[in-house]
Motif scaffolding. Sequence first.
Motif, PDB file in Angstrom:
ATOM      1  N   TYR A   1      -4.396   8.521  -5.103  1.00 33.76           N
ATOM      2  CA  TYR A   1      -3.092   7.861  -4.998  1.00 33.76           C
ATOM      3  C   TYR A   1      -2.409   8.113  -3.648  1.00 33.76           C
ATOM      4  CZ  TYR A   1       1.268   5.852  -6.761  1.00 33.76           C
ATOM      5  OH  TYR A   1       2.372   5.062  -6.946  1.00 33.76           O
ATOM      6  N   PRO A   2      -2.379   9.354  -3.130  1.00 31.70           N
ATOM      7  CA  PRO A   2      -1.694   9.581  -1.846  1.00 31.70           C
ATOM      8  C   PRO A   2      -2.336   8.807  -0.692  1.00 31.70           C
ATOM      9  CG  PRO A   2      -2.051  11.658  -2.994  1.00 31.70           C
ATOM     10  CD  PRO A   2      -2.855  10.626  -3.706  1.00 31.70           C
ATOM     11  N   LEU A   3      -3.651   8.613  -0.755  1.00 29.57           N
ATOM     12  CA  LEU A   3      -4.344   7.922   0.327  1.00 29.57           C
ATOM     13  C   LEU A   3      -4.059   6.422   0.313  1.00 29.57           C
ATOM     14  CD1 LEU A   3      -6.228   8.565   2.662  1.00 29.57           C
ATOM     15  CD2 LEU A   3      -8.173   8.153   1.147  1.00 29.57           C
ATOM     16  N   GLN A   4      -3.651   5.907  -0.825  1.00 26.33           N
ATOM     17  CA  GLN A   4      -3.345   4.482  -0.919  1.00 26.33           C
ATOM     18  C   GLN A   4      -2.196   4.087   0.005  1.00 26.33           C
ATOM     19  OE1 GLN A   4      -2.826   3.385  -5.055  1.00 26.33           O
ATOM     20  NE2 GLN A   4      -4.551   4.669  -5.699  1.00 26.33           N
TER      21      GLN A   4
ATOM     22  N   HIS B   1     -14.392  -1.870 -11.173  1.00 22.06           N
ATOM     23  CA  HIS B   1     -14.682  -2.188 -12.571  1.00 22.06           C
ATOM     24  C   HIS B   1     -13.492  -1.826 -13.454  1.00 22.06           C
ATOM     25  CE1 HIS B   1     -15.474   2.140 -12.657  1.00 22.06           C
ATOM     26  NE2 HIS B   1     -15.358   2.087 -13.977  1.00 22.06           N
ATOM     27  N   ARG B   2     -12.431  -1.286 -12.833  1.00 21.96           N
ATOM     28  CA  ARG B   2     -11.262  -0.853 -13.588  1.00 21.96           C
ATOM     29  C   ARG B   2     -10.222  -1.967 -13.683  1.00 21.96           C
ATOM     30  NH1 ARG B   2     -11.585   4.553 -14.363  1.00 21.96           N
ATOM     31  NH2 ARG B   2     -12.881   5.775 -12.934  1.00 21.96           N
ATOM     32  N   ASN B   3      -9.292  -1.808 -14.627  1.00 18.32           N
ATOM     33  CA  ASN B   3      -8.162  -2.726 -14.760  1.00 18.32           C
ATOM     34  C   ASN B   3      -7.016  -2.175 -13.902  1.00 18.32           C
ATOM     35  OD1 ASN B   3      -5.795  -4.116 -15.599  1.00 18.32           O
ATOM     36  ND2 ASN B   3      -6.758  -4.602 -17.564  1.00 18.32           N
ATOM     37  N   LEU B   4      -6.852  -2.727 -12.713  1.00 19.96           N
ATOM     38  CA  LEU B   4      -5.862  -2.191 -11.782  1.00 19.96           C
ATOM     39  C   LEU B   4      -4.436  -2.390 -12.289  1.00 19.96           C
ATOM     40  CD1 LEU B   4      -7.346  -3.165  -8.284  1.00 19.96           C
ATOM     41  CD2 LEU B   4      -7.606  -1.051  -9.591  1.00 19.96           C
ATOM     42  N   ARG B   5      -4.181  -3.448 -13.032  1.00 21.00           N
ATOM     43  CA  ARG B   5      -2.828  -3.669 -13.566  1.00 21.00           C
ATOM     44  C   ARG B   5      -2.443  -2.560 -14.543  1.00 21.00           C
ATOM     45  NH1 ARG B   5      -0.372  -8.547 -12.626  1.00 21.00           N
ATOM     46  NH2 ARG B   5      -1.644 -10.182 -11.649  1.00 21.00           N
ATOM     47  N   GLU B   6      -3.403  -2.155 -15.381  1.00 22.73           N
ATOM     48  CA  GLU B   6      -3.128  -1.035 -16.291  1.00 22.73           C
ATOM     49  C   GLU B   6      -2.902   0.249 -15.507  1.00 22.73           C
ATOM     50  OE1 GLU B   6      -6.174  -0.593 -19.165  1.00 22.73           O
ATOM     51  OE2 GLU B   6      -5.711  -2.469 -20.240  1.00 22.73           O
ATOM     52  N   MET B   7      -3.638   0.428 -14.449  1.00 18.81           N
ATOM     53  CA  MET B   7      -3.483   1.630 -13.628  1.00 18.81           C
ATOM     54  C   MET B   7      -2.116   1.658 -12.942  1.00 18.81           C
ATOM     55  SD  MET B   7      -7.284   2.054 -11.938  1.00 18.81           S
ATOM     56  CE  MET B   7      -6.858   3.647 -11.192  1.00 18.81           C
TER      57      MET B   7
ATOM     58  N   VAL C   1       0.659   0.437 -14.257  1.00 18.08           N
ATOM     59  CA  VAL C   1       1.582   0.861 -15.319  1.00 18.08           C
ATOM     60  C   VAL C   1       1.507   2.373 -15.515  1.00 18.08           C
ATOM     61  CG1 VAL C   1       2.124   0.650 -17.774  1.00 18.08           C
ATOM     62  CG2 VAL C   1       1.464  -1.384 -16.463  1.00 18.08           C
ATOM     63  N   GLN C   2       0.315   2.926 -15.359  1.00 15.52           N
ATOM     64  CA  GLN C   2       0.113   4.368 -15.543  1.00 15.52           C
ATOM     65  C   GLN C   2       0.418   5.164 -14.275  1.00 15.52           C
ATOM     66  OE1 GLN C   2      -3.992   4.366 -16.668  1.00 15.52           O
ATOM     67  NE2 GLN C   2      -3.633   3.366 -18.643  1.00 15.52           N
ATOM     68  N   ASN C   3       0.946   4.500 -13.239  1.00 16.99           N
ATOM     69  CA  ASN C   3       1.244   5.152 -11.958  1.00 16.99           C
ATOM     70  C   ASN C   3       0.020   5.780 -11.314  1.00 16.99           C
ATOM     71  OD1 ASN C   3       4.033   4.528 -11.843  1.00 16.99           O
ATOM     72  ND2 ASN C   3       4.469   6.206 -13.273  1.00 16.99           N
ATOM     73  N   ARG C   4      -1.136   5.148 -11.501  1.00 16.75           N
ATOM     74  CA  ARG C   4      -2.369   5.630 -10.875  1.00 16.75           C
ATOM     75  C   ARG C   4      -2.813   4.731  -9.738  1.00 16.75           C
ATOM     76  NH1 ARG C   4      -6.200   5.383 -15.655  1.00 16.75           N
ATOM     77  NH2 ARG C   4      -7.746   6.086 -14.122  1.00 16.75           N
ATOM     78  N   PHE C   5      -2.167   3.583  -9.583  1.00 20.24           N
ATOM     79  CA  PHE C   5      -2.481   2.678  -8.479  1.00 20.24           C
ATOM     80  C   PHE C   5      -1.195   2.021  -8.011  1.00 20.24           C
ATOM     81  CE2 PHE C   5      -4.375  -0.817  -6.135  1.00 20.24           C
ATOM     82  CZ  PHE C   5      -5.536  -0.243  -5.616  1.00 20.24           C
ATOM     83  N   ARG C   6      -1.032   1.967  -6.682  1.00 20.28           N
ATOM     84  CA  ARG C   6       0.218   1.457  -6.114  1.00 20.28           C
ATOM     85  C   ARG C   6       0.295  -0.061  -6.274  1.00 20.28           C
ATOM     86  NH1 ARG C   6       3.216   4.747  -2.795  1.00 20.28           N
ATOM     87  NH2 ARG C   6       4.137   2.844  -1.921  1.00 20.28           N
ATOM     88  N   GLU C   7       1.431  -0.517  -6.761  1.00 17.33           N
ATOM     89  CA  GLU C   7       1.621  -1.948  -6.964  1.00 17.33           C
ATOM     90  C   GLU C   7       1.643  -2.695  -5.645  1.00 17.33           C
ATOM     91  OE1 GLU C   7       4.437  -4.897  -9.667  1.00 17.33           O
ATOM     92  OE2 GLU C   7       5.189  -2.917  -9.067  1.00 17.33           O
ATOM     93  N   ASP C   8       2.286  -2.100  -4.596  1.00 18.59           N
ATOM     94  CA  ASP C   8       2.360  -2.796  -3.312  1.00 18.59           C
ATOM     95  C   ASP C   8       0.971  -2.934  -2.682  1.00 18.59           C
ATOM     96  OD1 ASP C   8       2.160  -0.089  -2.943  1.00 18.59           O
ATOM     97  OD2 ASP C   8       3.922   0.114  -1.650  1.00 18.59           O
ATOM     98  N   LEU C   9       0.104  -1.929  -2.865  1.00 17.13           N
ATOM     99  CA  LEU C   9      -1.252  -2.050  -2.348  1.00 17.13           C
ATOM    100  C   LEU C   9      -2.033  -3.105  -3.124  1.00 17.13           C
ATOM    101  CD1 LEU C   9      -3.557  -1.112  -0.534  1.00 17.13           C
ATOM    102  CD2 LEU C   9      -4.041   0.699  -2.199  1.00 17.13           C
TER     103      LEU C   9
END
Length: 663
Positions: A447-450, A482-488, A490-498
Amino acid sequence: MRNDAQTIGSLTARESGWLTPSIQKAHERSETFGLSASMCPDYDVLTHGELRMKLEQNRVLCAHATPVMETLREQIANTQSMIVLTDAEGLILHSIGDDDFLRRAEKVALKAGANWAEERQGTNAIGTAIAERSATVVHGDQHYLAANRFLTCSSVPILDPYGDLVGVLDVTGDHRSYHQHTMALAKMSVQMIENHLFANTFRNTLQIAFHGRAEFLGTLMEGIMAFTCDGRFLSANRSAQFQVGLPLAAMRAHTLSSLFGLTTPQLIDRLRASLGHHITLDLNNGTVVCANVEFRRPTLGGEGSWPGGESAVGTRPATARTQPVRSAPVVNAPSRLDSLDTGDPQISTVIAKVRKVLGKNIPILITGETGTGKELLAQAIHNDSPRRAGPFVAVNCASIPENLIESELFGYEEGAFTGARRKGAVGKLLQANGGTLFLDEIGDMPYPLQVRLLRVLQERVVDPLGSSKSVPVDIAIICATHRNLREMIVQNRFREDLYYRLNGLVVKLPPLRERTDLAVVIERMLQSMPCDETEGAPLRVTSDVMALFEECAWPGNFRQLGNLLRTAAAMVDDDGELRREHLPEDFFDDLRSGAALGARSAGATLPLMSTRLQDVQASAIAAAVARHNGNVSAAARALGISRNTVYRKMPSLCAGANPHGDD
């Protein structure tokens, strides 16, 4: 309707009983082209101007093939024969040979500028080798057209380093003076041409030449693999594919580490310790080989292009095999996207969408299960884009340790951290400058590297670790997950702006079980296996085995299918027919467990251990269709099989079912 002469010529050839299956198929194709055995062949020859244009388009092939043809002519001199080079369409580019036989051959337009594809000349070695993509001999009366039956022809397809057909080398002579060793000479000549093309294509790479016996190093028998400086696999010649036991398509999923069990720095250390002698390496199939290694620095590139600042480290001196030759114009390179389009509507739709954004600086996000060919699609997109002359740099975000991924991506200056290399290192982002960066498994990026990656995409500059200077960078971005980025998100595991920076175009590759082109895919995978090394028949799958393949859920997708085919191919007999007894036992275990799981998920109550597999499958499908109110697509997804399998297994049930439901 066919005329009598055509019918008699065809029946006579078949009733003789000595036609091979591939020649019989070629005769059938000739009939469908509307050709007659007694007809005058198509002698339409290109003008000098048109031929010059074709020669220019194929100048790299001609440059590497012509010297080999001259050597071959010396070996078969005074044998009433000639040597022919064609392009991928069967157009003759160049021919040499005995003068008296060349004059005879001209009478049937066997000369430069004439096209010998099957639809023009019927069954003949050149056209049939192109149609079958395999080495072919057509002897005397095996030719479909009577006018060509004084010939015996031995043709071998020439493949480029990407596995695509670029031409054919043919040796043709009087049918009364045919020698069985002619095909062996033709195959050796093609191997030389392909090795020359390989060296020309991958001039600025890490190359490993290897063989199980040291005396075969430096000969046609040696395998050759090319890698980027960071160990990403680029290509391998046919001998390398044969020794490793993997087709080229399967090898693209590997790296230097997975194939040889060591990293680039470790390989350099091994070379330095060898004191100029060849080294030994362990292949991933357990074979120990002797190897020579070359590191060749790109002509344009600064310090750090190779690990440790090496410009040319290795045990093999530069030879004619690695001398630079002018490349063919990029416009003539075959489309890689075309090669991926094997008839499945979903894949065709993906390719059509991708074509519309090529060169428009729109990021592409590829989704799909593991093993569905995401990197293969990314490489094809790069090869068809205006950036094709630039680098294609792939980074698997899931395979790099979290504490190293930042330095791998952004690079670092000397002394940036403990253990940093002298002179620092160029990161993947700068390595991809002018080309394409492929970020595989982007969902696994820390996450920080994103945040840092987002800045690169917004400002187009890179800040190497330990550096006070920002370096401009020009890259196209392709990501895969292969992951669902939208779910991630919501879980704060992937940045929405990225996420919204990366998903300019989102395409999804279907899993193998949902594709309708499985038979074509399997045929191509079998064709890509180096089976012609053994002089055996081309591999083919029986109908009952193909039915089993269509029932399988293939959770491992192409990786699983490729491994199974390689194992089965090793078991086949001389007829090249892949039958049920050649399949590994765990494949049948997978089929049974898949049927059992499907039955339980559908609520079936049959005693599975005492019921035949077919009955279990039929019951599971019937229950699943009922549970989903006749929605065949939903039932197929729940069972992990394709819609075609549902229709085949339960035709009466599905006659009135809704194939798509709410999809």
